[in-house]
Design a protein around this motif. Structure first.
Motif, PDB file in Angstrom:
ATOM      1  N   LEU A   1       0.857  -1.181   0.000  1.00  0.00           N
ATOM      2  CA  LEU A   1       0.000   0.000   0.000  1.00  0.00           C
ATOM      3  C   LEU A   1       0.892   1.229   0.000  1.00  0.00           C
ATOM      4  N   THR A   2       0.707   2.109  -0.972  1.00  0.00           N
ATOM      5  CA  THR A   2       1.539   3.304  -1.066  1.00  0.00           C
ATOM      6  C   THR A   2       0.665   4.544  -1.076  1.00  0.00           C
ATOM      7  N   VAL A   3       1.153   5.570  -0.397  1.00  0.00           N
ATOM      8  CA  VAL A   3       0.452   6.855  -0.316  1.00  0.00           C
ATOM      9  C   VAL A   3       1.330   7.880  -1.023  1.00  0.00           C
ATOM     10  N   ASN A   4       1.030   8.133  -2.291  1.00  0.00           N
ATOM     11  CA  ASN A   4       1.894   8.968  -3.120  1.00  0.00           C
ATOM     12  C   ASN A   4       1.456  10.425  -3.197  1.00  0.00           C
ATOM     13  N   GLU A   5       0.240  10.716  -2.772  1.00  0.00           N
ATOM     14  CA  GLU A   5      -0.298  12.084  -2.924  1.00  0.00           C
ATOM     15  C   GLU A   5      -0.412  12.837  -1.611  1.00  0.00           C
ATOM     16  N   GLY A   6       0.120  12.281  -0.536  1.00  0.00           N
ATOM     17  CA  GLY A   6       0.169  12.994   0.727  1.00  0.00           C
ATOM     18  C   GLY A   6      -1.150  13.026   1.471  1.00  0.00           C
TER      19      GLY A   6
ATOM     20  N   ASP B   1      -8.183  -7.069   4.912  1.00  0.00           N
ATOM     21  CA  ASP B   1      -7.978  -8.124   5.903  1.00  0.00           C
ATOM     22  C   ASP B   1      -6.983  -7.718   6.987  1.00  0.00           C
ATOM     23  N   ASN B   2      -6.515  -6.461   6.938  1.00  0.00           N
ATOM     24  CA  ASN B   2      -5.571  -5.909   7.919  1.00  0.00           C
ATOM     25  C   ASN B   2      -4.210  -6.606   7.919  1.00  0.00           C
ATOM     26  N   ASN B   3      -3.903  -7.356   6.880  1.00  0.00           N
ATOM     27  CA  ASN B   3      -2.606  -8.040   6.812  1.00  0.00           C
ATOM     28  C   ASN B   3      -1.481  -7.112   6.379  1.00  0.00           C
ATOM     29  N   ILE B   4      -1.823  -6.050   5.655  1.00  0.00           N
ATOM     30  CA  ILE B   4      -0.812  -5.127   5.153  1.00  0.00           C
ATOM     31  C   ILE B   4      -1.187  -3.712   5.577  1.00  0.00           C
ATOM     32  N   ILE B   5      -0.215  -2.983   6.078  1.00  0.00           N
ATOM     33  CA  ILE B   5      -0.436  -1.614   6.535  1.00  0.00           C
ATOM     34  C   ILE B   5       0.558  -0.701   5.834  1.00  0.00           C
ATOM     35  N   SER B   6       0.087   0.457   5.376  1.00  0.00           N
ATOM     36  CA  SER B   6       0.958   1.421   4.707  1.00  0.00           C
ATOM     37  C   SER B   6       1.790   2.178   5.733  1.00  0.00           C
ATOM     38  N   SER B   7       2.723   2.956   5.229  1.00  0.00           N
ATOM     39  CA  SER B   7       3.443   3.879   6.106  1.00  0.00           C
ATOM     40  C   SER B   7       2.478   4.965   6.577  1.00  0.00           C
TER      41      SER B   7
ATOM     42  N   HIS C   1      -7.276   5.112   7.786  1.00  0.00           N
ATOM     43  CA  HIS C   1      -7.284   5.324   9.229  1.00  0.00           C
ATOM     44  C   HIS C   1      -6.775   6.729   9.541  1.00  0.00           C
ATOM     45  N   VAL C   2      -7.461   7.435  10.425  1.00  0.00           N
ATOM     46  CA  VAL C   2      -6.994   8.730  10.910  1.00  0.00           C
ATOM     47  C   VAL C   2      -6.996   8.694  12.434  1.00  0.00           C
TER      48      VAL C   2
END
Length: 352
Positions: free
Chosen positions: A42-47, A121-127, A71-72
Motif C-alpha cells: 500500500l503506497t500513499v503517493n499524494e500525501g 484483511d488488515n494483513n498489510i499496513i501502509s506507512s 485510518h486517521v
C-alpha cells in the motif's frame, strides 16, 4: 540401475512433487486483490491534507493506490495521548481517495493527526504520514492575530512542476505558518498538458497526458475524460512541496474554470460559440466536478452534494464566504445587457 540410483531417483521425484504442490497451493490460495492490486504493498503517493476546519470539526483527506481502509488518528499532543481515531473504506468508486470528518474538537486548538491505510484483511499496513491543523476560535472568542494565504492557478500554460524544483513556492508559504489557506480555484489546469519544455526555456517534470481541450480527446468517451482529469490531479498532488504545505495547513477549496475547462459554465449545453457542434460537453462538467470533490477536503452539503459555496467563521473577527462562480453563471457569449440580466453566482447563491 543399482539400489542407490533407484533411491536417488525416488528422492528426486518426491522433491519435484513437493515443489509442484507448493506452487499450485500458492496460485490457488494467494490473496486476490483485483487488477488494481498487482502488488501487495500500500503506497500513499499524494500525501495528506485537512480542510473546511471549523471551531469543532475538520475534514482529513488522503489517497492510496488500491482498495483499503483509511485510518486517521488524532490528538492535541505530539505523543497522541488520549487519541481518537476514525476509519473509512476507499476503493475504485472514490478513485482511492478518502475524506474523513473529525467532530467534537476543541476550539482554537492545534491538533496532530496521522493517516495510514490497511488492506481489507488488515494483513498489510501502509506507512503513516503525520500532519497538523488548527481549529478556529468559536463565535464568542476574539483572536488577536489571524494569518491566512490566498492562492490559486497551479501549473497553467505549460508552467508545470519545474525539473529539480517542483512547485517550490509552497515551501515559502509553509514558512509563513498561516492559520489556513484559501485555494481560490484552478488547482489543476485541465486544458493544458505538461510538456518537457516550458515557454520560459526551463524544463518541466513531464507527464504523458492530454489537455481536455485537445482535439484528440473524445468528450463522449467518459473513460478517457475521467482519466485525463485524474492524471492532472495526480500530477500536481505528487509535488513534495505542495504535500508538505497541505499536511500542516488546512485549506478551504473552491473551483474555478480550469478544474474543468477554460471559461466554462456548469449549466451550459455547449462550451462556446466556436464549439457548438462538439458533443459531450456535460461529461466534462460531470467528471471535472466529481474529481474536484474527490481530491478536496470539503465537508459536502447534505442536501445538495454538488454545492460548493459555503461559509466559515474564525471567532467573532472573521467570516469567510467561499463562493462558486461556475455552477450557475450565465453564458459568456450572451450580450451583457440589462434585459439579459446575466449572473455570475445565480439567484440561489445570491439569496444565500
Amino acid at each position: 540401475m543399482n539400489i542407490l540410483s533407484i533411491n536417488q531417483f525416488h528422492l528426486s521425484l518426491i522433491f519435484l512433487i513437493l515443489i509442484a504442490i507448493v506452487i499450485v497451493t500458492f496460485i490457488i490460495y494467494r490473496p486476490i486483490y483485483g487488477t488494481e492490486n498487482s502488488t501487495p504493498s500500500l503506497t500513499v503517493n499524494e500525501g495528506i491534507a485537512s480542510g473546511d476546519v471549523t471551531n469543532d470539526s475538520v475534514i482529513i483527506w488522503s489517497r492510496v493506490n488500491k482498495p483499503s481502509i483509511m485510518h486517521v488518528e488524532f490528538a492535541n499532543n505530539t505523543s497522541f495521548i488520549n487519541s481518537k481515531s476514525e476509519t473509512k473504506l476507499v476503493d475504485q468508486n472514490t478513485d482511492f481517495t478518502g475524506n474523513i470528518k473529525l467532530n467534537n474538537l476543541t476550539a482554537a486548538t492545534k491538533y496532530f493527526y496521522h493517516v495510514y491505510f490497511s488492506t481489507l484483511d488488515n494483513n498489510i499496513i501502509s506507512s503513516s504520514i503525520v500532519g497538523t491543523f488548527k481549529t478556529a476560535p468559536n463565535l464568542v472568542m476574539s483572536s488577536n492575530f489571524i494569518s491566512f494565504i490566498v492562492g490559486g492557478d497551479i501549473g497553467g500554460q505549460t508552467f508545470c512542476r519545474e525539473l529539480n524544483r517542483g512547485y517550490s513556492i509552497f515551501e515559502e508559504m509553509t514558512k509563513l505558518k498561516p492559520d489556513f489557506y484559501i485555494q481560490n480555484g484552478d488547482m489543476i489546469y485541465a486544458d493544458d498538458d505538461c510538456p518537457k519544455q516550458r515557454l520560459d526555456g526551463r524544463q518541466n517534470i513531464p507527464r504523458n497526458f492530454f489537455g481536455i481541450a485537445d482535439p484528440q480527446v473524445n468528450w463522449n468517451n467518459k473513460i478517457q475524460v475521467h482519466d485525463i482529469y485524474l492524471k492532472h490531479w495526480l500530477y500536481n498532488r505528487a509535488d513534495p512541496h505542495l504535500q508538505n504545505f497541505l499536511k500542516n495547513t488546512s485549506m478551504y477549496s473552491q473551483w474555478d474554470d480550469h478544474e474543468v475547462l477554460d471559461d466554462f459554465g456548469a449549466e451550459w449545453s455547449y462550451w462556446n460559440s466556436k464549439n457548438q457542434n462538439i458533443t459531450g460537453y456535460q461529461n466534462l462538467v460531470h467528471e471535472g466536478r466529481n474529481i474536484f470533490f474527490k481530491f478536496s477536503p470539503i465537508d459536502r452539503n447534505i442536501i445538495d452534494s454538488n454545492r460548493i459555496y459555503r461559509s466559515f467563521h474564525w471567532g467573532n473577527d472573521l467570516d469567510l464566504l467561499i463562493l462558486d462562480a461556475r455552477s450557475d453563471r450565465s453564458r459568456n457569449d450572451v450580450t451583457d445587457t440589462i434585459d439579459n440580466n446575466k449572473t455570475m453566482l445565480g439567484s440561489e447563491q445570491l439569496t444565500w
